[in-house]
Design an enzyme around this catalytic site. Sequence first.
Site, PDB file in Angstrom:
ATOM      1  N   HIS A  43       0.978  -1.347  -0.153  1.00 41.98           N
ATOM      2  CA  HIS A  43      -0.326  -0.281   0.446  1.00 41.98           C
ATOM      3  C   HIS A  43       1.122   1.202   0.200  1.00 41.98           C
ATOM      4  CE1 HIS A  43      -3.290   1.834   1.597  1.00 41.98           C
ATOM      5  NE2 HIS A  43      -2.555   3.067   1.369  1.00 41.98           N
ATOM      6  N   GLU A  70      -2.862  -1.182  -3.460  1.00 40.60           N
ATOM      7  CA  GLU A  70      -3.887  -1.162  -2.446  1.00 40.60           C
ATOM      8  C   GLU A  70      -3.423   0.289  -1.938  1.00 40.60           C
ATOM      9  OE1 GLU A  70      -4.883  -3.362   0.863  1.00 40.60           O
ATOM     10  OE2 GLU A  70      -3.761  -2.189   2.267  1.00 40.60           O
ATOM     11  N   HIS A 190      -8.181  -5.721   6.892  1.00 37.20           N
ATOM     12  CA  HIS A 190      -8.006  -4.761   8.383  1.00 37.20           C
ATOM     13  C   HIS A 190      -8.158  -5.080   9.405  1.00 37.20           C
ATOM     14  CE1 HIS A 190      -6.739  -0.207   8.011  1.00 37.20           C
ATOM     15  NE2 HIS A 190      -7.444  -0.688   9.631  1.00 37.20           N
TER      16      HIS A 190
END
Length: 237
Positions: A43, A70, A190
């Site tokens: 990310h 991401e 998450h």
Amino acid sequence: MTRLSVNINKIATLRNSRGGNNPDVVQVAIDAERFGAQGITVHPRPDERHIRYADVLALKNVVTTEFNIEGNPDDRFIELVKRVKPEQVTLVPDAVDAITSNAGWDTITHRGHLTDLVNMFKADGIRVSIFVDADERMVEGAKATGTDRIELYTEPYATHYPDDREAAIAPFVKAAQKAQELGLGLNAGHDLSLENLQYFAQHIPGLLEVSIGHALIADALYFGLENTIQMYLRQLA
């Protein structure tokens, strides 16, 4: 079986705190795959406070499972993804100053923008996933963009799991059922951990992939990376 994608951002955070290249994020990605990881997630953020854009380019040449990039689709992110052409891009509506992702897309308000992004990435042969809250309306909105998958933002589940796991998972089950009904692939991530992962995977229909970084890397400090990856895989079996 649900696939495990290991997010290696925290490895880069540790490296960056000292300078140099120790630990080596590329070597960790290679080792994570060797230890059983079925994907590698990164990310990159604009300030490059953990994964750097150069890391993503280097990883392109070594990841042999599924590479998932991401992030917030600003111009630099889009250019990077189109250059690397990973198996999957996950679109996340991060604020520039966000410590970590803290909400999914409003897929109704941003339908036009997301549709353009989905079409662009799919034209390059990249599977697209949109990060959403466990809200059936947002799942329906994601479907309207033409995306291949959604990724459920699971922090609310992780937060409420210790108090009432049945209540915590209920909206995620509904969102997953809606995704199945609409023909959307389903990812999640998450704050999933060894504490809450198995229950989540057992109760979410059609769960294709989980992306886990912080908890897994923290656990690896105690159990070792190879053993930890195997422990997470057993939670998904």
